[in-house]
Every structure is written in structure tokens, then in C-alpha cells.
Design a protein around this motif. Structure first.
Motif, PDB file in Angstrom:
ATOM      1  N   GLY A 171      38.510  38.624  34.305  1.00 25.66           N
ATOM      2  CA  GLY A 171      38.617  39.940  34.917  1.00 25.66           C
ATOM      3  C   GLY A 171      39.933  40.200  35.622  1.00 25.66           C
ATOM      4  O   GLY A 171      40.364  41.341  35.754  1.00 25.66           O
ATOM      5  N   ALA A 172      40.601  39.140  36.076  1.00 27.41           N
ATOM      6  CA  ALA A 172      41.881  39.312  36.758  1.00 27.41           C
ATOM      7  C   ALA A 172      42.943  39.877  35.821  1.00 27.41           C
ATOM      8  O   ALA A 172      43.918  40.463  36.279  1.00 27.41           O
ATOM      9  N   THR A 173      42.751  39.747  34.524  1.00 25.82           N
ATOM     10  CA  THR A 173      43.729  40.263  33.556  1.00 25.82           C
ATOM     11  C   THR A 173      43.480  41.730  33.218  1.00 25.82           C
ATOM     12  O   THR A 173      44.315  42.353  32.576  1.00 25.82           O
ATOM     13  N   LEU A 174      42.332  42.261  33.645  1.00 27.68           N
ATOM     14  CA  LEU A 174      41.981  43.639  33.305  1.00 27.68           C
ATOM     15  C   LEU A 174      42.657  44.636  34.242  1.00 27.68           C
ATOM     16  O   LEU A 174      42.732  44.411  35.449  1.00 27.68           O
ATOM     17  N   SER A 175      43.110  45.726  33.686  1.00 27.55           N
ATOM     18  CA  SER A 175      43.665  46.817  34.481  1.00 27.55           C
ATOM     19  C   SER A 175      42.502  47.487  35.213  1.00 27.55           C
ATOM     20  O   SER A 175      41.524  47.883  34.601  1.00 27.55           O
ATOM     21  N   ASP A 176      42.615  47.609  36.531  1.00 30.75           N
ATOM     22  CA  ASP A 176      41.525  48.161  37.346  1.00 30.75           C
ATOM     23  C   ASP A 176      41.781  49.640  37.649  1.00 30.75           C
ATOM     24  O   ASP A 176      41.959  50.049  38.792  1.00 30.75           O
ATOM     25  N   LYS A 177      41.775  50.436  36.601  1.00 32.94           N
ATOM     26  CA  LYS A 177      42.075  51.877  36.678  1.00 32.94           C
ATOM     27  C   LYS A 177      41.234  52.607  37.728  1.00 32.94           C
ATOM     28  O   LYS A 177      41.711  53.513  38.397  1.00 32.94           O
ATOM     29  N   TYR A 178      39.966  52.224  37.866  1.00 31.23           N
ATOM     30  CA  TYR A 178      39.045  52.924  38.765  1.00 31.23           C
ATOM     31  C   TYR A 178      38.803  52.178  40.091  1.00 31.23           C
ATOM     32  O   TYR A 178      37.967  52.593  40.885  1.00 31.23           O
ATOM     33  N   SER A 179      39.519  51.089  40.303  1.00 33.87           N
ATOM     34  CA  SER A 179      39.434  50.306  41.553  1.00 33.87           C
ATOM     35  C   SER A 179      38.006  49.893  41.900  1.00 33.87           C
ATOM     36  O   SER A 179      37.563  50.054  43.044  1.00 33.87           O
ATOM     37  N   VAL A 180      37.294  49.361  40.919  1.00 28.69           N
ATOM     38  CA  VAL A 180      35.915  48.920  41.163  1.00 28.69           C
ATOM     39  C   VAL A 180      35.721  47.414  40.973  1.00 28.69           C
ATOM     40  O   VAL A 180      34.661  46.888  41.320  1.00 28.69           O
ATOM     41  N   LEU A 181      36.715  46.724  40.444  1.00 26.83           N
ATOM     42  CA  LEU A 181      36.581  45.280  40.250  1.00 26.83           C
ATOM     43  C   LEU A 181      36.623  44.573  41.600  1.00 26.83           C
ATOM     44  O   LEU A 181      37.463  44.881  42.446  1.00 26.83           O
ATOM     45  N   GLU A 182      35.703  43.642  41.787  1.00 24.69           N
ATOM     46  CA  GLU A 182      35.638  42.872  43.024  1.00 24.69           C
ATOM     47  C   GLU A 182      35.935  41.412  42.721  1.00 24.69           C
ATOM     48  O   GLU A 182      35.707  40.945  41.610  1.00 24.69           O
ATOM     49  N   GLY A 183      36.408  40.700  43.732  1.00 20.06           N
ATOM     50  CA  GLY A 183      36.684  39.280  43.601  1.00 20.06           C
ATOM     51  C   GLY A 183      38.161  38.986  43.774  1.00 20.06           C
ATOM     52  O   GLY A 183      39.011  39.816  43.471  1.00 20.06           O
ATOM     53  N   LYS A 184      38.437  37.806  44.263  1.00 21.55           N
ATOM     54  CA  LYS A 184      39.818  37.415  44.554  1.00 21.55           C
ATOM     55  C   LYS A 184      40.210  36.115  43.856  1.00 21.55           C
ATOM     56  O   LYS A 184      41.289  35.593  44.091  1.00 21.55           O
ATOM     57  N   GLY A 185      39.318  35.583  43.014  1.00 19.30           N
ATOM     58  CA  GLY A 185      39.602  34.318  42.349  1.00 19.30           C
ATOM     59  C   GLY A 185      40.748  34.424  41.358  1.00 19.30           C
ATOM     60  O   GLY A 185      41.261  35.506  41.077  1.00 19.30           O
ATOM     61  N   LYS A 186      41.140  33.297  40.814  1.00 17.62           N
ATOM     62  CA  LYS A 186      42.257  33.246  39.880  1.00 17.62           C
ATOM     63  C   LYS A 186      41.956  33.997  38.582  1.00 17.62           C
ATOM     64  O   LYS A 186      42.848  34.610  38.001  1.00 17.62           O
ATOM     65  N   PHE A 187      40.687  33.972  38.119  1.00 17.43           N
ATOM     66  CA  PHE A 187      40.340  34.569  36.832  1.00 17.43           C
ATOM     67  C   PHE A 187      39.249  35.630  36.906  1.00 17.43           C
ATOM     68  O   PHE A 187      39.388  36.716  36.383  1.00 17.43           O
ATOM     69  N   ARG A 188      38.135  35.291  37.524  1.00 14.78           N
ATOM     70  CA  ARG A 188      36.929  36.123  37.450  1.00 14.78           C
ATOM     71  C   ARG A 188      36.998  37.363  38.343  1.00 14.78           C
ATOM     72  O   ARG A 188      37.577  37.335  39.415  1.00 14.78           O
ATOM     73  N   ARG A 189      36.328  38.423  37.858  1.00 13.89           N
ATOM     74  CA  ARG A 189      36.110  39.640  38.641  1.00 13.89           C
ATOM     75  C   ARG A 189      34.715  40.141  38.303  1.00 13.89           C
ATOM     76  O   ARG A 189      34.158  39.803  37.250  1.00 13.89           O
TER      77      ARG A 189
ATOM     78  N   ALA B 158      37.513  44.201  28.423  1.00 14.02           N
ATOM     79  CA  ALA B 158      37.231  42.762  28.368  1.00 14.02           C
ATOM     80  C   ALA B 158      37.026  42.302  26.924  1.00 14.02           C
ATOM     81  O   ALA B 158      37.520  41.248  26.523  1.00 14.02           O
ATOM     82  N   TYR B 159      36.313  43.096  26.153  1.00 13.57           N
ATOM     83  CA  TYR B 159      36.077  42.777  24.744  1.00 13.57           C
ATOM     84  C   TYR B 159      37.398  42.756  23.977  1.00 13.57           C
ATOM     85  O   TYR B 159      37.687  41.814  23.241  1.00 13.57           O
ATOM     86  N   GLN B 160      38.211  43.778  24.170  1.00 14.15           N
ATOM     87  CA  GLN B 160      39.496  43.841  23.471  1.00 14.15           C
ATOM     88  C   GLN B 160      40.417  42.700  23.909  1.00 14.15           C
ATOM     89  O   GLN B 160      41.112  42.120  23.073  1.00 14.15           O
TER      90      GLN B 160
END
Length: 121
Positions: free
Chosen positions: A72-90, A112-114
Motif C-alpha cells: 500500500g505504501a506504493t499506491l498513490s493516495d489520491k483521496y487521503s484515506v490510506l492508513e498506516g505508517k509501515g514500510k509497505f502495508r497500508r 493495487a491490482y495493477q
């Protein structure tokens, strides 16, 4: 065999919390609709989705569901809804059905799929 484990988990969830069951089913339908190569399995107490590699999972808790993204950390957070501060996961938490739309889950699922598909060599 995985399908029966998924169905058993869903049946249990429906008995425990029908609102969370409905949200999980809604998210599940979206994820499985991303492509014919998407599969699901029960792991870590939730349902993980893969297309070669795992790219997300949906987990039910007592008051909400959580859609978790492996990278999830690689995903663009266009809507500012991703939570989490880890190295990878959101993750994205949903407390009620309308948040599935309001928090744009389908948008993030597609990303995420793409992303996962682009990692295949």
C-alpha cells in the motif's frame, strides 16, 4: 478446497456480525471483478486476494472491516484515506457500508491490482 474455507468464514461472520458480513461481501465482489486471474484464500483470519502474488486482503473486526494492501505504501493516495505508517502495508477502515463508496475502495483496489500485475516478470 479454498472456496469452502472462504464460504465457512463468511457464514461465521454472518452469524457474528451481519453488517460486517455485508461489507466484506461487497468488497469481495469488487476484488473478484478486477480480473479472471484473481483468486481468494483464507489466511491470517481474513480473505487474501492474489493474482500471482497477494495484493490485498479484507478482514472483519468487531466494529469495522479493514481492506489491507500488501504494498500500500506504493499506491498513490489520491483521496487521503490510506492508513498506516509501515514500510509497505497500508489499510482502509470501513465502519459502515457507505464508506466503501465514500472512501473510494474500488479506486484503490484497481491501483493495487495493477501494481501487482506490473511486478510480474
Amino acid at each position: 478446497m479454498n472456496q469452502s474455507r472462504v464460504e465457512n468464514l463468511l457464514q461465521d461472520l454472518n452469524l457474528i456480525n451481519s453488517a460486517n458480513y455485508e461489507m466484506v461481501q461487497s468488497v469481495r465482489k469488487m476484488v473478484l471483478g478486477l480480473g479472471a486471474d484473481v483468486s481468494e484464500e483464507v489466511k491470517y483470519g481474513g480473505i487474501l486476494f492474489s493474482a500471482t502474488n497477494s495484493f490485498c486482503g479484507v478482514f472483519a473486526y468487531s466494529t469495522h472491516i479493514s481492506l489491507e494492501f500488501s504494498e500500500g505504501a506504493t499506491l498513490s493516495d489520491k483521496y487521503s484515506v490510506l492508513e498506516g505508517k509501515g514500510k509497505f502495508r497500508r489499510h482502509i477502515k470501513c465502519l459502515q457500508m457507505d464508506e466503501i463508496q465514500n472512501k473510494h475502495l474500488l479506486h484503490y483496489l484497481k491501483l493495487a491490482y495493477q501494481h501487482q500485475k506490473s511486478q510480474q516478470t
